[in-house]
Motif scaffolding. Structure first.
Motif, PDB file in Angstrom:
ATOM      1  N   TYR A   1      -7.492  -0.205  -2.003  1.00  0.00           N
ATOM      2  CA  TYR A   1      -6.508   0.606  -2.789  1.00  0.00           C
ATOM      3  C   TYR A   1      -6.306   0.922  -4.411  1.00  0.00           C
ATOM      4  CZ  TYR A   1      -3.454   4.288  -0.547  1.00  0.00           C
ATOM      5  OH  TYR A   1      -2.893   5.523  -0.631  1.00  0.00           O
ATOM      6  N   LEU A   2      -5.316   0.042  -4.321  1.00  0.00           N
ATOM      7  CA  LEU A   2      -5.417  -0.213  -5.964  1.00  0.00           C
ATOM      8  C   LEU A   2      -6.497  -0.010  -7.258  1.00  0.00           C
ATOM      9  CD1 LEU A   2      -2.944  -0.570  -8.007  1.00  0.00           C
ATOM     10  CD2 LEU A   2      -3.219  -2.900  -8.580  1.00  0.00           C
ATOM     11  N   VAL A   3      -7.287  -0.650  -6.605  1.00  0.00           N
ATOM     12  CA  VAL A   3      -8.121   0.312  -7.773  1.00  0.00           C
ATOM     13  C   VAL A   3      -8.763   2.095  -7.164  1.00  0.00           C
ATOM     14  CG1 VAL A   3     -11.188   0.272  -8.043  1.00  0.00           C
ATOM     15  CG2 VAL A   3      -9.646  -2.367  -7.494  1.00  0.00           C
ATOM     16  N   GLN A   4      -8.480   2.360  -6.356  1.00  0.00           N
ATOM     17  CA  GLN A   4      -8.865   3.481  -6.022  1.00  0.00           C
ATOM     18  C   GLN A   4      -8.506   4.402  -6.906  1.00  0.00           C
ATOM     19  OE1 GLN A   4      -8.653   4.673  -2.194  1.00  0.00           O
ATOM     20  NE2 GLN A   4      -9.983   6.370  -2.577  1.00  0.00           N
ATOM     21  N   ALA A   5      -6.154   3.951  -6.835  1.00  0.00           N
ATOM     22  CA  ALA A   5      -5.287   4.886  -7.382  1.00  0.00           C
ATOM     23  C   ALA A   5      -5.483   4.764  -8.845  1.00  0.00           C
ATOM     24  CB  ALA A   5      -3.872   4.065  -6.754  1.00  0.00           C
ATOM     25  N   ILE A   6      -5.813   3.601  -9.393  1.00  0.00           N
ATOM     26  CA  ILE A   6      -6.182   3.515 -10.700  1.00  0.00           C
ATOM     27  C   ILE A   6      -7.233   4.554 -10.974  1.00  0.00           C
ATOM     28  CG2 ILE A   6      -6.656   1.990 -12.652  1.00  0.00           C
ATOM     29  CD1 ILE A   6      -5.032  -0.202 -10.476  1.00  0.00           C
ATOM     30  N   GLN A   7      -8.278   5.009 -10.491  1.00  0.00           N
ATOM     31  CA  GLN A   7      -9.480   5.361 -10.911  1.00  0.00           C
ATOM     32  C   GLN A   7      -9.321   6.481 -10.545  1.00  0.00           C
ATOM     33  OE1 GLN A   7     -12.304   3.718  -7.894  1.00  0.00           O
ATOM     34  NE2 GLN A   7     -13.772   2.625  -9.819  1.00  0.00           N
ATOM     35  N   LEU A   8      -8.572   6.916  -9.613  1.00  0.00           N
ATOM     36  CA  LEU A   8      -7.836   8.467  -9.599  1.00  0.00           C
ATOM     37  C   LEU A   8      -6.504   8.891 -10.259  1.00  0.00           C
ATOM     38  CD1 LEU A   8      -8.008  11.308  -7.297  1.00  0.00           C
ATOM     39  CD2 LEU A   8      -5.446  10.064  -6.844  1.00  0.00           C
TER      40      LEU A   8
ATOM     41  N   ASN B   1      -5.964  11.888 -16.037  1.00  0.00           N
ATOM     42  CA  ASN B   1      -5.285  11.775 -16.886  1.00  0.00           C
ATOM     43  C   ASN B   1      -6.569  11.734 -18.301  1.00  0.00           C
ATOM     44  OD1 ASN B   1      -2.968  11.668 -16.287  1.00  0.00           O
ATOM     45  ND2 ASN B   1      -3.213   9.639 -15.481  1.00  0.00           N
ATOM     46  N   ASN B   2      -7.895  11.738 -17.424  1.00  0.00           N
ATOM     47  CA  ASN B   2      -8.521  11.764 -18.409  1.00  0.00           C
ATOM     48  C   ASN B   2      -9.272  10.145 -19.611  1.00  0.00           C
ATOM     49  OD1 ASN B   2      -9.830  14.438 -17.826  1.00  0.00           O
ATOM     50  ND2 ASN B   2      -8.306  15.418 -19.634  1.00  0.00           N
ATOM     51  N   THR B   3      -9.302   9.280 -18.677  1.00  0.00           N
ATOM     52  CA  THR B   3      -8.633   8.003 -18.880  1.00  0.00           C
ATOM     53  C   THR B   3      -9.791   7.596 -18.689  1.00  0.00           C
ATOM     54  OG1 THR B   3      -6.118   8.935 -19.219  1.00  0.00           O
ATOM     55  CG2 THR B   3      -7.703   6.203 -19.432  1.00  0.00           C
ATOM     56  N   ILE B   4     -10.845   6.515 -19.481  1.00  0.00           N
ATOM     57  CA  ILE B   4     -12.259   5.661 -19.664  1.00  0.00           C
ATOM     58  C   ILE B   4     -11.626   4.694 -18.996  1.00  0.00           C
ATOM     59  CG2 ILE B   4     -13.649   5.484 -20.494  1.00  0.00           C
ATOM     60  CD1 ILE B   4     -14.372   7.529 -22.442  1.00  0.00           C
ATOM     61  N   LEU B   5     -11.890   4.099 -18.246  1.00  0.00           N
ATOM     62  CA  LEU B   5     -11.701   2.524 -17.689  1.00  0.00           C
ATOM     63  C   LEU B   5     -12.979   2.038 -17.849  1.00  0.00           C
ATOM     64  CD1 LEU B   5     -10.529   3.259 -13.759  1.00  0.00           C
ATOM     65  CD2 LEU B   5      -9.107   2.807 -15.790  1.00  0.00           C
ATOM     66  N   LEU B   6     -12.480   0.635 -18.394  1.00  0.00           N
ATOM     67  CA  LEU B   6     -13.277  -0.476 -18.588  1.00  0.00           C
ATOM     68  C   LEU B   6     -13.102  -1.285 -17.621  1.00  0.00           C
ATOM     69  CD1 LEU B   6     -12.893  -0.544 -22.283  1.00  0.00           C
ATOM     70  CD2 LEU B   6     -14.828   1.176 -21.313  1.00  0.00           C
ATOM     71  N   ILE B   7     -14.042  -1.439 -16.484  1.00  0.00           N
ATOM     72  CA  ILE B   7     -14.376  -1.918 -15.837  1.00  0.00           C
ATOM     73  C   ILE B   7     -15.410  -2.766 -15.332  1.00  0.00           C
ATOM     74  CG2 ILE B   7     -13.733  -1.947 -13.050  1.00  0.00           C
ATOM     75  CD1 ILE B   7     -11.893  -0.145 -13.338  1.00  0.00           C
ATOM     76  N   PRO B   8     -15.820  -3.883 -15.443  1.00  0.00           N
ATOM     77  CA  PRO B   8     -16.646  -4.514 -15.303  1.00  0.00           C
ATOM     78  C   PRO B   8     -17.575  -4.453 -14.390  1.00  0.00           C
ATOM     79  CG  PRO B   8     -14.945  -6.591 -14.875  1.00  0.00           C
ATOM     80  CD  PRO B   8     -14.550  -5.408 -15.433  1.00  0.00           C
TER      81      PRO B   8
ATOM     82  N   VAL C   1       0.300  -1.201   0.310  1.00  0.00           N
ATOM     83  CA  VAL C   1       0.101   0.026   0.016  1.00  0.00           C
ATOM     84  C   VAL C   1       1.051   1.202   0.197  1.00  0.00           C
ATOM     85  CG1 VAL C   1      -1.725   1.707   1.484  1.00  0.00           C
ATOM     86  CG2 VAL C   1      -2.317  -1.071   0.952  1.00  0.00           C
ATOM     87  N   GLY C   2       1.667   1.362   0.470  1.00  0.00           N
ATOM     88  CA  GLY C   2       2.938   1.798   0.648  1.00  0.00           C
ATOM     89  C   GLY C   2       3.563   2.112  -0.579  1.00  0.00           C
ATOM     90  N   LEU C   3       3.902   1.563  -1.099  1.00  0.00           N
ATOM     91  CA  LEU C   3       4.333   1.427  -2.456  1.00  0.00           C
ATOM     92  C   LEU C   3       3.816   2.250  -3.631  1.00  0.00           C
ATOM     93  CD1 LEU C   3       6.703   0.805  -4.253  1.00  0.00           C
ATOM     94  CD2 LEU C   3       6.375  -1.528  -4.352  1.00  0.00           C
ATOM     95  N   LEU C   4       2.303   1.832  -3.482  1.00  0.00           N
ATOM     96  CA  LEU C   4       1.183   2.412  -4.287  1.00  0.00           C
ATOM     97  C   LEU C   4       1.076   3.765  -4.549  1.00  0.00           C
ATOM     98  CD1 LEU C   4      -1.332   0.422  -3.739  1.00  0.00           C
ATOM     99  CD2 LEU C   4      -1.021   0.738  -5.666  1.00  0.00           C
ATOM    100  N   ASP C   5       1.912   4.451  -3.562  1.00  0.00           N
ATOM    101  CA  ASP C   5       1.976   6.601  -3.265  1.00  0.00           C
ATOM    102  C   ASP C   5       3.267   6.327  -4.182  1.00  0.00           C
ATOM    103  OD1 ASP C   5      -0.956   6.325  -2.189  1.00  0.00           O
ATOM    104  OD2 ASP C   5      -0.038   5.931  -0.188  1.00  0.00           O
ATOM    105  N   VAL C   6       3.952   5.798  -4.101  1.00  0.00           N
ATOM    106  CA  VAL C   6       4.622   6.369  -4.978  1.00  0.00           C
ATOM    107  C   VAL C   6       5.574   5.704  -5.871  1.00  0.00           C
ATOM    108  CG1 VAL C   6       7.688   5.964  -4.178  1.00  0.00           C
ATOM    109  CG2 VAL C   6       6.492   6.280  -1.932  1.00  0.00           C
ATOM    110  N   ASP C   7       5.738   4.726  -6.267  1.00  0.00           N
ATOM    111  CA  ASP C   7       5.726   3.979  -7.643  1.00  0.00           C
ATOM    112  C   ASP C   7       4.617   2.732  -7.915  1.00  0.00           C
ATOM    113  OD1 ASP C   7       6.704   2.825  -9.936  1.00  0.00           O
ATOM    114  OD2 ASP C   7       8.329   2.045  -8.740  1.00  0.00           O
ATOM    115  N   ALA C   8       3.583   3.446  -8.024  1.00  0.00           N
ATOM    116  CA  ALA C   8       1.881   2.375  -8.624  1.00  0.00           C
ATOM    117  C   ALA C   8       2.715   1.731  -9.595  1.00  0.00           C
ATOM    118  CB  ALA C   8       0.632   3.600  -8.788  1.00  0.00           C
ATOM    119  N   THR C   9       2.643   1.642 -10.326  1.00  0.00           N
ATOM    120  CA  THR C   9       3.249   0.687 -11.284  1.00  0.00           C
ATOM    121  C   THR C   9       3.705  -0.877 -11.129  1.00  0.00           C
ATOM    122  OG1 THR C   9       3.752   2.146 -13.186  1.00  0.00           O
ATOM    123  CG2 THR C   9       3.957   0.214 -14.226  1.00  0.00           C
ATOM    124  N   SER C  10       5.061  -0.474 -10.562  1.00  0.00           N
ATOM    125  CA  SER C  10       5.442  -1.439  -9.696  1.00  0.00           C
ATOM    126  C   SER C  10       4.563  -1.953  -8.751  1.00  0.00           C
ATOM    127  CB  SER C  10       6.939  -1.508  -9.020  1.00  0.00           C
ATOM    128  OG  SER C  10       7.990  -0.185 -10.762  1.00  0.00           O
TER     129      SER C  10
END
Length: 182
Positions: free
Chosen positions: A163-170, A175-182, A127-136
């Motif tokens: 938390y990962l889903v929230q970070a992706i949504q944020l 970035n004005n990106t549309i997410l295709l989440i079922p 979770v701490g890493l998500l704030d620093v390097d979300a990709t890794s």
């Protein structure tokens, strides 16, 4: 300064294999050698780890060495077994070691996700890493969650996945990106 230059050269060498198309076998019918394979066979990993353990090591030098180790884990699966004894040290270097840890978790086929979670890579660290390097962090979650249900349960219960889903949504909103989440 000499160690930093040498480590930079090794990083460039290991990066070469990512940039070229490689045939499935060489002239003699053998699997082609990569720089990572040569570094593993020359027992370079303990030397690089010793450099990480030196009290005079700098964050920049650590980052270069950890990227070399990450490249090795990406390119040669035999390097993972050579890196696993140093797993606690690698995790202790987070977030600088995030690429290296992600490469090991994603490319290791011998261990369950809970093996990593129970040995230093706690959900709180992820979770701490998500704030620093979300990709890794996302690659680590992917590598841990595709192995067994217990790891998925632990990641969901410990709030890593929400938390990962929230970070992706944020990130998508920013970035004005549309997410295709079922």
């Amino acid at each position: 300064e000499t160690q930093h230059s040498a480590a930079s050269i090794v990083l460039e060498i290991t990066s070469i294999d990512f940039k070229k198309e490689e045939p499935s076998e060489d002239y003699y019918g053998q699997a082609p050698l990569s720089w990572a394979t040569l570094l593993v066979s020359s027992e370079m990993i303990p030397t690089l780890i010793q450099t990480l353990q030196q009290p005079t090591a700098t964050t920049n030098n650590d980052e270069i060495i950890l990227n070399v180790l990450g490249n090795m884990a990406q390119l040669d699966s035999s390097s993972i077994s050579a890196l696993l004894p140093y797993w606690p040290l690698l995790v202790s270097k987070l977030p600088v070691s995030s690429y290296c840890c992600a490469s090991i978790v994603r490319n290791d086929v011998m261990h369950y996700g809970m093996d990593f979670i129970n040995h230093d890579l706690t959900p709180q660290l992820i979770v701490g890493l998500l704030d620093v390097d979300a990709t890794s962090a996302a690659w680590i979650v992917e590598g841990l969650s595709r192995r067994e249900d217990a790891a998925v349960d632990r990641l969901v219960v410990s709030v890593v996945v929400p938390y990962l889903v929230q970070a992706i949504q944020l990130a998508s909103y920013q970035n004005n990106t549309i997410l295709l989440i079922p």
